[in-house]
Design a protein around this motif. Structure first.
Motif, PDB file in Angstrom:
ATOM      1  N   ASP A  98       0.837  -1.194   0.000  1.00 60.73           N
ATOM      2  CA  ASP A  98       0.000   0.000   0.000  1.00 60.73           C
ATOM      3  C   ASP A  98       0.874   1.248   0.000  1.00 60.73           C
ATOM      4  OD1 ASP A  98       0.950   0.367   2.594  1.00 60.73           O
ATOM      5  OD2 ASP A  98      -0.986   0.070   3.561  1.00 60.73           O
TER       6      ASP A  98
ATOM      7  N   HIS B 236       1.817   3.058   2.300  1.00 58.69           N
ATOM      8  CA  HIS B 236       2.664   3.196   3.487  1.00 58.69           C
ATOM      9  C   HIS B 236       3.690   2.059   3.569  1.00 58.69           C
ATOM     10  CE1 HIS B 236      -0.037   6.381   4.833  1.00 58.69           C
ATOM     11  NE2 HIS B 236      -1.037   5.581   4.504  1.00 58.69           N
TER      12      HIS B 236
ATOM     13  N   ARG C  68       3.332  -1.102   3.414  1.00 58.65           N
ATOM     14  CA  ARG C  68       2.924  -2.312   4.134  1.00 58.65           C
ATOM     15  C   ARG C  68       2.558  -3.381   3.110  1.00 58.65           C
ATOM     16  NH1 ARG C  68      -1.390   0.832   7.908  1.00 58.65           N
ATOM     17  NH2 ARG C  68      -1.971   1.419   5.782  1.00 58.65           N
TER      18      ARG C  68
ATOM     19  N   CYS D 125      -1.901  -0.957  13.570  1.00 58.79           N
ATOM     20  CA  CYS D 125      -2.086  -0.482  12.194  1.00 58.79           C
ATOM     21  C   CYS D 125      -0.791  -0.467  11.390  1.00 58.79           C
ATOM     22  CB  CYS D 125      -2.698   0.919  12.208  1.00 58.79           C
ATOM     23  SG  CYS D 125      -4.338   1.003  12.948  1.00 58.79           S
ATOM     24  N   ASP D 126       0.330  -0.242  12.059  1.00 58.50           N
ATOM     25  CA  ASP D 126       1.602  -0.149  11.336  1.00 58.50           C
ATOM     26  C   ASP D 126       1.923  -1.435  10.578  1.00 58.50           C
ATOM     27  OD1 ASP D 126       1.957   2.402  12.241  1.00 58.50           O
ATOM     28  OD2 ASP D 126       3.393   1.880  13.814  1.00 58.50           O
TER      29      ASP D 126
ATOM     30  N   CYS E 262      -9.906  -0.421   5.564  1.00 62.01           N
ATOM     31  CA  CYS E 262      -9.656  -0.461   7.007  1.00 62.01           C
ATOM     32  C   CYS E 262     -10.955  -0.804   7.701  1.00 62.01           C
ATOM     33  CB  CYS E 262      -9.128   0.897   7.486  1.00 62.01           C
ATOM     34  SG  CYS E 262      -9.016   1.081   9.293  1.00 62.01           S
TER      35      CYS E 262
ATOM     36  N   LYS F  65      -4.918   3.265   1.237  1.00 55.17           N
ATOM     37  CA  LYS F  65      -5.262   2.624   2.512  1.00 55.17           C
ATOM     38  C   LYS F  65      -4.784   3.511   3.662  1.00 55.17           C
ATOM     39  CE  LYS F  65      -4.236  -1.681   5.055  1.00 55.17           C
ATOM     40  NZ  LYS F  65      -5.588  -1.983   5.556  1.00 55.17           N
ATOM     41  N   PRO F  66      -5.663   3.833   4.629  1.00 58.57           N
ATOM     42  CA  PRO F  66      -5.264   4.744   5.705  1.00 58.57           C
ATOM     43  C   PRO F  66      -4.086   4.217   6.515  1.00 58.57           C
ATOM     44  CG  PRO F  66      -7.644   4.403   5.690  1.00 58.57           C
ATOM     45  CD  PRO F  66      -7.058   3.392   4.750  1.00 58.57           C
ATOM     46  N   ALA F  67      -3.298   5.126   7.036  1.00 59.80           N
ATOM     47  CA  ALA F  67      -2.144   4.735   7.850  1.00 59.80           C
ATOM     48  C   ALA F  67      -2.588   4.081   9.143  1.00 59.80           C
ATOM     49  CB  ALA F  67      -1.280   5.957   8.139  1.00 59.80           C
ATOM     50  N   ARG F  68      -3.738   4.518   9.681  1.00 61.66           N
ATOM     51  CA  ARG F  68      -4.222   3.982  10.961  1.00 61.66           C
ATOM     52  C   ARG F  68      -5.675   4.392  11.159  1.00 61.66           C
ATOM     53  NH1 ARG F  68      -0.290   4.580  14.057  1.00 61.66           N
ATOM     54  NH2 ARG F  68      -1.300   4.390  16.064  1.00 61.66           N
TER      55      ARG F  68
END
Length: 326
Positions: free
Chosen positions: A11, A13, A15, A255-256, A272, A305-308
Motif C-alpha cells: 500500500d 505506506h 505495508r 495499524c503499522d 480499514c 489505505k489509511p495509515a491507521r
C-alpha cells in the motif's frame, strides 16, 4: 481472468498486503450485542455478490499478491452452498490458505464438508462458557451447539480451531480465567479480543488488564511463536496444550503492520475495518470492465489505505460489524 505468478502487493505506506477477508453475507442467525443493534435491514439477495463475482475479485487480488483468504459474515454458514465458493477459491493460483470465522451454531453439520471443499481452519466466536450468559450475549444462542461444532471441526481436521472471545467490561470479563484454564484442561486455543468501541467513549478491558488477571490467578504467561497472518500475539500457561492469544486494537494499535483488505457482501472493498472509505466494485463487476481495468482500480484504492484508524480521536465507523465482516 488475469493469470500469472503472484507478486507482492504494497500500500501507500509500504505495508505488504497479503490477506483478504471476504464477507459472504450480512445475515446471521444470532444477534450478538456488540455486532448488531437489533435491526433486521438485511441486504436483498440481488445486492450481494455472487460466488462467481467474489471469485473474480479474489482471482485478481491473488494475481497481485493476496495469498490468505478468510470467509466471514454475518454468519458465513447461513449462505447456501458456501462449500461451493470454498472450492472455487481453493482452485485459484497463489491462494495458500482459506479460513473461516463462524459463530459455530451450524458447524457440526458443515465441518466435514468444509474440510473436503478446501477450508483449512476455523475461528469460532464464544464469548461465555455459561449457557445462560451466552444466550444473553448472542440474543438466543445455544452454547451446547457451538461446543459440539468445535469438536466436529477438530474431528474433521480443521485445525487449529481457535476460540475468539470479545472481552466486555461488566459482561464477561469475570470469565477470563475460565477461558485461560480451558487452554490447560481442554487444550483449547483461545484468543482474547479487546472490545472495539463502535460507540464513542466506550469502555474497554485492555490486554494488559487481561494478562494481569490471568497471571495473578493461574501463572506466568510465556510467549510462543505461532505462524499466522493476523495481529494476535500468543502465549502459553505452564502445562497448557493450547495457546492464549491477545488482539489489542484499542490499547496497542497494530495499524503499522496491517496486511489486510476486506470485501463486503455487497461488493465494497474496505481498506480499514474502522474507516468508512470504500471502493464500490459491484458496478465494475456487473459492467463491461476488464480484469485489467478492475486491477488498476484496486491498485489505486490500495495505495490510499489509511495509515491507521482514528479511534483515539473518537471517530468510529458508521456501519455495524455484521455489515463489514469483522
Amino acid at each position: 481472468m488475469l493469470s500469472g505468478c503472484p507478486t507482492e502487493l504494497y500500500d501507500g505506506h509500504n505495508r505488504r498486503i497479503d490477506y483478504l477477508r471476504i464477507s459472504v453475507t450480512d445475515r446471521c442467525n444470532l444477534n450478538c450485542v456488540y455486532c448488531g443493534d437489533g435491526r433486521c435491514d438485511n441486504l436483498p439477495h440481488g445486492a450481494i455478490l455472487t460466488y462467481e463475482e467474489i471469485t473474480r475479485v479474489a482471482a485478481i487480488l491473488a494475481g497481485m499478491g493476496i495469498s490468505h483468504i478468510r470467509l466471514t459474515g454475518g454468519e458465513p454458514l447461513v449462505r447456501p452452498k458456501v462449500d461451493v465458493l470454498i472450492g472455487m477459491l481453493r482452485n485459484l493460483p497463489g491462494i495458500e490458505e482459506i479460513s473461516m470465522t463462524t459463530n459455530g451454531t451450524l458447524l457440526e453439520r458443515w465441518a466435514e464438508l468444509l474440510r473436503k471443499s478446501g477450508l483449512n481452519r476455523v475461528n469460532v466466536s464464544v464469548d461465555s462458557l455459561k449457557p445462560e450468559r451466552f444466550k444473553e450475549i448472542t440474543r438466543g444462542g445455544d452454547l451446547g451447539r457451538v461446543l459440539n461444532g468445535i469438536e466436529a471441526a477438530k474431528i474433521a481436521g480443521l485445525k487449529p480451531v481457535k476460540v475468539n472471545v470479545v472481552v466486555m467490561p461488566g459482561v464477561n470479563d469475570d470469565e477470563i480465567t475460565d477461558f485461560a484454564r480451558w487452554t490447560i484442561e481442554n487444550g483449547a486455543n483461545v484468543r482474547f479480543i479487546e472490545q472495539m468501541p463502535f460507540t464513542k467513549n466506550a469502555a474497554s478491558v485492555t490486554v494488559a488488564d487481561m494478562k494481569t488477571i490471568i497471571e495473578t490467578a493461574i501463572g506466568k504467561l510465556e510467549p510462543v511463536y505461532e505462524h499466522g497472518s493476523g495481529p494476535a500475539s500468543y502465549f502459553k500457561l505452564p502445562a497448557a496444550k493450547g495457546t492464549i492469544g491477545f488482539i489489542q486494537p484499542v490499547s496497542n494499535c497494530f495499524c503499522d503492520n496491517c496486511n489486510r483488505l476486506r470485501l463486503t457482501a455487497d461488493g465494497k472493498l474496505r481498506l480499514c475495518l474502522l474507516d468508512d472509505s470504500e471502493l464500490d466494485l459491484k458496478p465494475m463487476l456487473r459492467g463491461d470492465l476488464t480484469d485489467a481495468e478492475i486491477k488498476l482500480a484496486l491498485q489505486q484504492a490500495i495505495m490510499k489505505k489509511p495509515a491507521r484508524h482514528q479511534l483515539a480521536d473518537g471517530i468510529v465507523p458508521e456501519k455495524l460489524m455484521r455489515q463489514i465482516g469483522g
